[in-house]
Motif scaffolding. Structure first.
Motif, mmCIF file in Angstrom:
data_model
loop_
_atom_site.group_PDB
_atom_site.id
_atom_site.type_symbol
_atom_site.label_atom_id
_atom_site.label_comp_id
_atom_site.label_asym_id
_atom_site.label_seq_id
_atom_site.Cartn_x
_atom_site.Cartn_y
_atom_site.Cartn_z
ATOM 1 N N THR A 88 -3.685 0.936 -12.226
ATOM 2 C CA THR A 88 -3.478 2.168 -11.485
ATOM 3 C C THR A 88 -2.083 2.190 -10.858
ATOM 4 O OG1 THR A 88 -5.830 2.393 -10.997
ATOM 5 C CG2 THR A 88 -4.295 3.568 -9.556
ATOM 6 N N GLY A 89 -1.326 3.221 -11.169
ATOM 7 C CA GLY A 89 0.027 3.352 -10.631
ATOM 8 C C GLY A 89 1.098 2.749 -11.506
ATOM 9 N N GLY A 90 0.686 1.969 -12.505
ATOM 10 C CA GLY A 90 1.647 1.395 -13.436
ATOM 11 C C GLY A 90 2.586 0.394 -12.783
ATOM 12 N N LEU A 91 3.599 0.000 -13.524
ATOM 13 C CA LEU A 91 4.533 -1.016 -13.028
ATOM 14 C C LEU A 91 5.440 -0.488 -11.922
ATOM 15 C CD1 LEU A 91 5.487 -2.717 -16.404
ATOM 16 C CD2 LEU A 91 4.188 -3.740 -14.536
ATOM 17 N N SER A 92 5.630 0.828 -11.864
ATOM 18 C CA SER A 92 6.461 1.376 -10.788
ATOM 19 C C SER A 92 5.816 1.139 -9.425
ATOM 20 C CB SER A 92 6.705 2.870 -11.016
ATOM 21 O OG SER A 92 5.477 3.590 -11.009
ATOM 22 N N MET A 93 4.488 1.272 -9.358
ATOM 23 C CA MET A 93 3.794 0.991 -8.102
ATOM 24 C C MET A 93 3.703 -0.507 -7.853
ATOM 25 S SD MET A 93 3.246 3.684 -6.410
ATOM 26 C CE MET A 93 2.234 2.937 -5.140
ATOM 27 N N ARG A 94 3.589 -1.302 -8.915
ATOM 28 C CA ARG A 94 3.615 -2.752 -8.723
ATOM 29 C C ARG A 94 4.927 -3.172 -8.051
ATOM 30 N NH1 ARG A 94 2.878 -7.725 -13.161
ATOM 31 N NH2 ARG A 94 3.502 -9.348 -11.711
ATOM 32 N N GLU A 95 6.017 -2.552 -8.468
ATOM 33 C CA GLU A 95 7.303 -2.878 -7.863
ATOM 34 C C GLU A 95 7.285 -2.613 -6.358
ATOM 35 O OE1 GLU A 95 12.071 -2.005 -8.670
ATOM 36 O OE2 GLU A 95 10.544 -0.865 -9.746
ATOM 37 N N LYS A 96 6.691 -1.494 -5.954
ATOM 38 C CA LYS A 96 6.580 -1.184 -4.525
ATOM 39 C C LYS A 96 5.663 -2.185 -3.819
ATOM 40 C CE LYS A 96 7.253 3.804 -5.185
ATOM 41 N NZ LYS A 96 8.592 3.887 -4.577
ATOM 42 N N ASP A 97 4.562 -2.552 -4.475
ATOM 43 C CA ASP A 97 3.633 -3.526 -3.885
ATOM 44 C C ASP A 97 4.331 -4.845 -3.573
ATOM 45 O OD1 ASP A 97 1.524 -1.744 -4.109
ATOM 46 O OD2 ASP A 97 0.796 -2.574 -6.002
ATOM 47 N N GLU A 98 5.299 -5.205 -4.396
ATOM 48 C CA GLU A 98 5.998 -6.469 -4.203
ATOM 49 C C GLU A 98 7.160 -6.351 -3.213
ATOM 50 O OE1 GLU A 98 5.003 -8.095 -8.722
ATOM 51 O OE2 GLU A 98 7.055 -7.496 -8.203
ATOM 52 N N LYS A 99 7.895 -5.242 -3.288
ATOM 53 C CA LYS A 99 9.134 -5.154 -2.516
ATOM 54 C C LYS A 99 8.928 -4.721 -1.069
ATOM 55 C CE LYS A 99 12.233 -4.578 -6.436
ATOM 56 N NZ LYS A 99 13.253 -3.758 -7.136
ATOM 57 N N ILE A 100 7.957 -3.858 -0.820
ATOM 58 C CA ILE A 100 7.743 -3.394 0.557
ATOM 59 C C ILE A 100 7.317 -4.545 1.476
ATOM 60 C CG2 ILE A 100 6.329 -1.908 2.040
ATOM 61 C CD1 ILE A 100 6.406 0.181 -0.234
ATOM 62 N N PRO A 101 6.338 -5.382 1.102
ATOM 63 C CA PRO A 101 6.001 -6.512 1.971
ATOM 64 C C PRO A 101 7.176 -7.476 2.182
ATOM 65 C CG PRO A 101 4.229 -6.125 0.420
ATOM 66 C CD PRO A 101 5.394 -5.282 -0.025
ATOM 67 N N LEU A 102 7.930 -7.748 1.109
ATOM 68 C CA LEU A 102 9.063 -8.664 1.249
ATOM 69 C C LEU A 102 10.096 -8.142 2.244
ATOM 70 C CD1 LEU A 102 9.644 -9.731 -2.476
ATOM 71 C CD2 LEU A 102 8.880 -11.213 -0.602
ATOM 72 N N LYS A 103 10.220 -6.841 2.334
ATOM 73 C CA LYS A 103 11.143 -6.227 3.291
ATOM 74 C C LYS A 103 10.805 -6.636 4.718
ATOM 75 C CE LYS A 103 12.683 -1.632 4.820
ATOM 76 N NZ LYS A 103 12.510 -0.162 4.620
ATOM 77 N N TYR A 104 9.510 -6.898 4.952
ATOM 78 C CA TYR A 104 9.053 -7.267 6.291
ATOM 79 C C TYR A 104 8.718 -8.750 6.401
ATOM 80 C CZ TYR A 104 8.893 -2.252 6.873
ATOM 81 O OH TYR A 104 9.246 -0.932 6.938
ATOM 82 N N GLY A 105 9.173 -9.534 5.433
ATOM 83 C CA GLY A 105 9.063 -10.978 5.541
ATOM 84 C C GLY A 105 7.704 -11.559 5.237
ATOM 85 N N VAL A 106 6.871 -10.825 4.477
ATOM 86 C CA VAL A 106 5.562 -11.353 4.102
ATOM 87 C C VAL A 106 5.435 -11.348 2.574
ATOM 88 C CG1 VAL A 106 4.424 -10.700 6.254
ATOM 89 C CG2 VAL A 106 4.478 -9.075 4.362
ATOM 90 N N VAL A 107 4.408 -12.033 2.072
ATOM 91 C CA VAL A 107 4.242 -12.214 0.635
ATOM 92 C C VAL A 107 4.232 -10.878 -0.089
ATOM 93 C CG1 VAL A 107 2.590 -12.907 -1.151
ATOM 94 C CG2 VAL A 107 3.081 -14.444 0.758
ATOM 95 N N GLY A 108 5.065 -10.778 -1.120
ATOM 96 C CA GLY A 108 5.089 -9.596 -1.976
ATOM 97 C C GLY A 108 4.611 -9.973 -3.356
ATOM 98 N N GLN A 109 3.342 -9.704 -3.642
ATOM 99 C CA GLN A 109 2.745 -10.126 -4.913
ATOM 100 C C GLN A 109 1.679 -9.119 -5.300
ATOM 101 O OE1 GLN A 109 -0.212 -11.653 -6.332
ATOM 102 N NE2 GLN A 109 0.922 -12.309 -8.156
ATOM 103 N N GLU A 110 1.433 -8.947 -6.594
ATOM 104 C CA GLU A 110 0.586 -7.833 -7.036
ATOM 105 C C GLU A 110 -0.881 -7.966 -6.648
ATOM 106 O OE1 GLU A 110 -0.308 -7.218 -11.114
ATOM 107 O OE2 GLU A 110 -0.053 -9.307 -11.648
ATOM 108 N N THR A 111 -1.382 -9.188 -6.431
ATOM 109 C CA THR A 111 -2.801 -9.334 -6.077
ATOM 110 C C THR A 111 -3.003 -10.001 -4.733
ATOM 111 O OG1 THR A 111 -3.098 -11.482 -7.151
ATOM 112 C CG2 THR A 111 -3.395 -9.516 -8.527
ATOM 113 N N CYS A 112 -1.937 -10.470 -4.095
ATOM 114 C CA CYS A 112 -2.043 -11.183 -2.821
ATOM 115 C C CYS A 112 -1.261 -10.442 -1.736
ATOM 116 C CB CYS A 112 -1.495 -12.607 -2.943
ATOM 117 S SG CYS A 112 -2.208 -13.571 -4.282
ATOM 118 N N GLY A 113 -1.692 -10.605 -0.486
ATOM 119 C CA GLY A 113 -0.976 -10.013 0.627
ATOM 120 C C GLY A 113 -1.129 -8.504 0.684
#
Length: 391
Positions: A88-113
């Motif tokens: 759901t959301g394709g790879l473009s949303m996966r990119e957001k799932d990873e990058k937004i958490p990293l922006k705030y210093g927490v794990v950015g991963q597709e199934t964790c965090g």
């Protein structure tokens, strides 16, 4: 042996060609009458489908029918099995799932965090809709779900479809890890018998035996501690990100030597280290877009242009092989043992009965028959309950 009518939902996936090659490799054990691809993205699916037509013509001529569609009725009517691998959301949303958490210093991963939770929330509604669609046209089909994050999706499906006993959630990560164990031991993965407990992407191998009952656990541990650990499955063997992930297993085993860890535990046991290792401008999503996504697209284009697989490098992978072997055991009551996700109901006696746990089970025509784990140590119980209460 009855020939099966199989549907692959989410057939535009980059993993589909590997699934097709796995179906060919397993055709004596899981013979097909027809194969149907279903996806909501016509263009993405069409490219994979056109390549698949060539592959099947060459390597599966006895298949009576292959078709692809975006129509639910045409896809799901009278199916025996539906393999679900949607994103759901394709790879473009996966990119957001990873990058937004990293922006705030927490794990950015597709199934964790936080990203994993966001992906899970998106996946739930689509999965519920898809199961309802399948049940409308094939009330008795087995639904084998690979959709991530499997822990969250499995919990949602348990709540919404509590009486549907023909939905089985599966993850290939334990199997991908076992491919590397088998390489260490000079064996095939199917020669190994695992003991394992946990949640999806959050578990441990307690023992690894061969089929003669010999305990091989210490041999694996000693090899990892002394020589390191590398991926061996064809889909990830040369992937730099997966190589780093498997390397981390050596550190986890040194720090927590009791059991062999699932690779995903790195994100929970060393979250800040994982954050430091990531490049917020080029995360795993970008690696997939620039790597596997382009590779599979080019592979499809070549097969279509050549109308032949002669110049194409095609491989069987554990993603497809594992799903198909589970399906075969369900279809023909093989009673094979595989690690699957199932409702606890006392399997791990000191966890809640309604927890969706990942454990070994005998796979029969009536579904999985999990093996009792009993009580798990307090340390692991606390870690698992911390995850369960997040749902």
């Amino acid at each position: 042996m009855k020939r099966q009518k199989l549907v692959i939902a989410g057939a535009g996936s980059t993993y589909t060609l590997g699934m097709v090659m796995s179906l060919i490799a397993e055709k004596d054990n899981f013979p097909l009458e027809c194969l149907t691809f279903y996806d909501i993205d016509h263009d993405r699916q069409e490219k994979v489908s056109k390549a698949t037509e060539v592959i099947l013509k060459e390597k599966y001529p006895e298949l009576k029918q292959f078709k692809y569609t975006t129509d639910k009725k045409e896809a799901f009517e009278d199916a025996d099995f539906v393999f679900v691998q949607i994103r759901t959301g394709g790879l473009s949303m996966r990119e957001k799932d990873e990058k937004i958490p990293l922006k705030y210093g927490v794990v950015g991963q597709e199934t964790c965090g936080p990203g994993g939770m966001a992906y899970g929330m998106r996946s739930i509604s689509d999965m519920i809709e898809l199961v309802n669609d399948i049940r409308k046209y094939s009330p008795d089909a087995w639904i084998l779900n690979y959709t991530n994050p499997a822990a969250i999706v499995a919990e949602a499906l348990r709540r919404v479809f509590p009486n549907d006993k023909k939905i089985l959630n599966i993850c290939d990560m334990p199997a991908a890890i076992m491919v590397s164990y088998a390489s260490i031991l000079g064996k095939e993965i199917w020669d190994l018998v695992p003991e394992y407990f946990g949640l999806n992407h959050f578990g441990w191998f307690t023992k690894i035996y061969d089929k003669e009952g010999n305990d091989l656990t210490d041999d694996i541990k000693n090899s990892i501690l002394n020589k390191g650990f590398v991926p061996e499955d064809s889909e990830i063997v040369n992937d730099p990100s997966w190589i780093k992930t498997f390397k981390q297993v050596q550190i986890m085993l040194k720090d927590f030597p009791e059991y062999l860890p699932n690779t995903y535990l790195q994100y929970y046991l060393y979250p800040q280290d994982m954050v430091k290792k990531e490049d917020i401008n080029y995360t795993r999503a970008n690696q997939v877009i620039d790597g596997r996504e382009k590779r599979v697209k080019n592979l499809c284009n070549q097969i279509i242009a050549d109308q032949s697989t002669q110049n194409a490098h095609l491989e069987v992978d554990i993603h497809g092989r594992y799903m198909i072997k589970v399906a075969a055991s369900l279809a023909y009551n093989n009673c094979d043992i595989y690690i699957v996700i199932t409702e606890n109901n006392g399997i791990i006696s000191n966890l809640p009965d309604d927890a969706m746990v990942e454990v070994p089970a005998m796979i029969t025509k009536n579904g999985p028959k999990p093996f009792a784990i009993g009580k798990i140590p307090t340390f692991y119980k606390g870690l698992l309950e911390n995850q369960l209460f997040l749902y």
